[in-house]
Write a protein that holds these residues in place. Structure first.
Motif, PDB file in Angstrom:
ATOM      1  N   VAL A  92      -6.093  -4.502   0.141  1.00 35.33           N
ATOM      2  CA  VAL A  92      -5.384  -4.190   1.388  1.00 35.33           C
ATOM      3  C   VAL A  92      -6.377  -3.920   2.508  1.00 35.33           C
ATOM      4  O   VAL A  92      -6.208  -4.390   3.642  1.00 35.33           O
ATOM      5  CB  VAL A  92      -4.442  -2.975   1.183  1.00 35.33           C
ATOM      6  CG1 VAL A  92      -3.932  -2.456   2.513  1.00 35.33           C
ATOM      7  CG2 VAL A  92      -3.274  -3.363   0.303  1.00 35.33           C
ATOM      8  N   SER A 145      -7.550  -7.137   3.744  1.00 39.14           N
ATOM      9  CA  SER A 145      -6.598  -7.863   4.596  1.00 39.14           C
ATOM     10  C   SER A 145      -6.531  -7.256   5.995  1.00 39.14           C
ATOM     11  O   SER A 145      -6.346  -7.974   6.978  1.00 39.14           O
ATOM     12  CB  SER A 145      -5.211  -7.892   3.950  1.00 39.14           C
ATOM     13  OG  SER A 145      -4.672  -6.605   3.916  1.00 39.14           O
ATOM     14  N   PHE A 146      -6.712  -5.917   6.100  1.00 38.53           N
ATOM     15  CA  PHE A 146      -6.731  -5.305   7.435  1.00 38.53           C
ATOM     16  C   PHE A 146      -7.973  -5.727   8.212  1.00 38.53           C
ATOM     17  O   PHE A 146      -7.917  -6.037   9.395  1.00 38.53           O
ATOM     18  CB  PHE A 146      -6.692  -3.772   7.323  1.00 38.53           C
ATOM     19  CG  PHE A 146      -5.292  -3.252   7.218  1.00 38.53           C
ATOM     20  CD1 PHE A 146      -4.361  -3.500   8.217  1.00 38.53           C
ATOM     21  CD2 PHE A 146      -4.896  -2.519   6.106  1.00 38.53           C
ATOM     22  CE1 PHE A 146      -3.068  -3.040   8.113  1.00 38.53           C
ATOM     23  CE2 PHE A 146      -3.594  -2.063   5.998  1.00 38.53           C
ATOM     24  CZ  PHE A 146      -2.679  -2.316   7.005  1.00 38.53           C
ATOM     25  N   LEU A 160      -0.995 -13.648   6.877  1.00 41.30           N
ATOM     26  CA  LEU A 160       0.338 -13.123   6.554  1.00 41.30           C
ATOM     27  C   LEU A 160       0.676 -13.411   5.098  1.00 41.30           C
ATOM     28  O   LEU A 160       1.295 -12.591   4.424  1.00 41.30           O
ATOM     29  CB  LEU A 160       1.387 -13.757   7.469  1.00 41.30           C
ATOM     30  CG  LEU A 160       1.286 -13.325   8.924  1.00 41.30           C
ATOM     31  CD1 LEU A 160       2.354 -14.008   9.756  1.00 41.30           C
ATOM     32  CD2 LEU A 160       1.441 -11.823   9.041  1.00 41.30           C
ATOM     33  N   VAL A 205      -1.131 -10.870   3.028  1.00 38.49           N
ATOM     34  CA  VAL A 205      -0.426  -9.586   3.083  1.00 38.49           C
ATOM     35  C   VAL A 205       0.800  -9.623   2.169  1.00 38.49           C
ATOM     36  O   VAL A 205       1.092  -8.657   1.442  1.00 38.49           O
ATOM     37  CB  VAL A 205      -0.009  -9.264   4.533  1.00 38.49           C
ATOM     38  CG1 VAL A 205       0.909  -8.060   4.580  1.00 38.49           C
ATOM     39  CG2 VAL A 205      -1.236  -9.002   5.389  1.00 38.49           C
ATOM     40  N   TRP A 259       7.411 -10.161  12.470  1.00 35.82           N
ATOM     41  CA  TRP A 259       6.489 -11.314  12.324  1.00 35.82           C
ATOM     42  C   TRP A 259       6.571 -12.243  13.525  1.00 35.82           C
ATOM     43  O   TRP A 259       5.619 -12.935  13.838  1.00 35.82           O
ATOM     44  CB  TRP A 259       6.826 -12.091  11.060  1.00 35.82           C
ATOM     45  CG  TRP A 259       6.587 -11.357   9.789  1.00 35.82           C
ATOM     46  CD1 TRP A 259       7.482 -11.201   8.777  1.00 35.82           C
ATOM     47  CD2 TRP A 259       5.412 -10.671   9.372  1.00 35.82           C
ATOM     48  NE1 TRP A 259       6.943 -10.470   7.761  1.00 35.82           N
ATOM     49  CE2 TRP A 259       5.670 -10.127   8.109  1.00 35.82           C
ATOM     50  CE3 TRP A 259       4.174 -10.450   9.954  1.00 35.82           C
ATOM     51  CZ2 TRP A 259       4.728  -9.386   7.413  1.00 35.82           C
ATOM     52  CZ3 TRP A 259       3.246  -9.715   9.255  1.00 35.82           C
ATOM     53  CH2 TRP A 259       3.526  -9.190   8.011  1.00 35.82           C
TER      54      TRP A 259
END
Length: 409
Positions: free
Chosen positions: A23, A26-27, A49, A52, A404
């Motif tokens: 995580v 991904s950030f 996306l 995530v 989104w």
């Protein structure tokens, strides 16, 4: 940035730490956009996306799965998928594309409950082999010039067809879809969640990369195949007695819809197809999760026996209805938005397409509604583990998450 991804591999046997580092990665990737390295390059937000989404699915699996080996296999699969979404090299892309088969095969063969799992593994292997060898042939014939991840040069129609075969098998489009219901029916719940949520996205992400070459060849065949898959697949859903097979066929129809969206090759259709990928990932993961919960409680997956969710567990009934309504594309779910975009695109291109899409929507709404109505009412009592089901609420939030849109526009 990449050190977090590799740190997560070190924590393979501690799933929660693995998830934490992934995580973080991904950030950081959101900030450090388009980082170019030797092998990995990030080129579009849509792939972030998808990363995530894969981490969301992994989180739900870590919370709900008790078997440690399945957890480790899921982590390996999620890692392979993350690395698949960010390579700069076509050979790497192909390598991780094929490598993703391994954890799923081990899951099905090791933890499937029926003896037919051997048969379904054969299906999986042979489809993968027959559809992927041509890809290597194209790679060889191009003198290994396909170093970069995007195909945007002129190739002949036949060449493109051969090239897209291996991605089409993972889509799966109708005619190459037969391994999917078989694999789903035999796989344990965790493997089904990963198969529906992640593995089908590999085909679509790969197809996104070869779309540049599709601009140069006529794409009527793909539109025809997509319509066939949508309508025949949704009719297959109506006649299913096994709820897991129904969910598997419904993901075949959604993926055909996604193919229809992709082959229009407009900007809006690309956006809507990525949104449909996200929506399908969250929805189908939850569908298989809830059906698996019912199966673990009652020992049956037959739609005929799915009843009395409301008298057994209110939260199970509500989540089940919400998930299957999202599957049929009810507003304000993410799938509704993307499907609306696809329909408006197809209306601009041809009026006769609307009739086909209308048939598809009527049938798909019918089978989702049929499953909901048959499972909510009844007098028997199922002792659901509601504590577990409550954990799937984050995925429901993501499924109806219209946020989104702000990322895409």
């Amino acid at each position: 940035m990449l050190e977090f991804l590799f740190l997560s591999v070190l924590w393979l046997f501690k799933p929660i730490y693995f998830l934490l580092f992934a995580v973080l990665f991904s950030f950081l990737i959101f900030n450090n956009f388009s980082w170019g390295g030797l092998f990995l390059v990030l080129d579009s937000y849509s792939f972030i996306l998808l990363i995530v989404m894969s981490l969301f699915i992994l989180g739900i699996i870590i919370i709900s799965e008790k078997n440690n080996n399945l957890l480790i296999l899921s982590e390996i699969l999620v890692f392979i998928c993350i690395v698949f979404f960010i390579p700069s090299n076509m050979m790497m892309l192909y390598m991780f594309f094929e490598l993703s088969m391994f954890p799923i095969l081990v899951m099905i063969l090791g933890y499937g409950s029926q003896i037919e799992k051997i048969n379904s593994s054969y299906y999986l292997m042979f489809y993968a082999a027959f559809c992927s060898f041509p890809f290597l042939f194209v790679y060889f014939k191009s003198n290994f010039l396909l170093v970069f991840t995007y195909y945007n040069f002129v190739i002949s129609w036949e060449m493109f067809f051969i090239l897209s075969l291996s991605f089409m098998m993972k889509f799966p489009i109708y005619f190459l879809h037969l391994w999917l219901p078989k694999a789903h029916v035999e796989a344990p719940t965790t493997a089904s969640m990963l198969l529906a949520g992640l593995l089908l996205k590999l085909g679509t992400a790969g197809f996104l990369r070869i779309l540049g070459s599709l601009s140069f060849v006529h794409n009527n065949v793909w539109i025809l195949i997509a319509f066939l898959g949508m309508i025949l697949g949704s009719f297959c859903c109506v006649f299913q007695s096994d709820s897991k097979a129904l969910a598997a066929y419904s993901s075949v129809t959604h993926m055909s819809f996604l193919l229809l969206s992709l082959v229009f090759i407009t900007m809006s259709s690309k956006i809507s197809s990525v949104m449909l990928m996200l929506a399908h990932g969250y929805t189908s993961t939850l569908m298989f999760y809830l059906i698996g919960e019912f199966y673990h409680t009652s020992g049956s997956r037959m739609i005929y026996f799915m009843s009395s969710f409301f008298s057994s567990s209110m939260i199970m009934g509500i989540l089940f209805s919400v998930v299957f309504l999202s599957n049929s594309g009810v507003p304000p779910s993410l799938s509704f938005l993307s499907e609306f975009l696809v329909i408006s695109n197809s209306l601009l291109i041809s009026k006769s397409m609307f009739l086909m899409i209308f048939i598809y929507f009527v049938v798909s709404f019918y089978y989702s509604l049929f499953l909901i109505t048959s499972s909510l009412m009844g007098k028997s009592f199922h002792n659901f583990n509601t504590w577990n089901i409550g954990f799937s609420v984050p995925l429901v939030l993501m499924m109806y998450n219209v946020f989104w849109l702000s990322v895409f526009y």
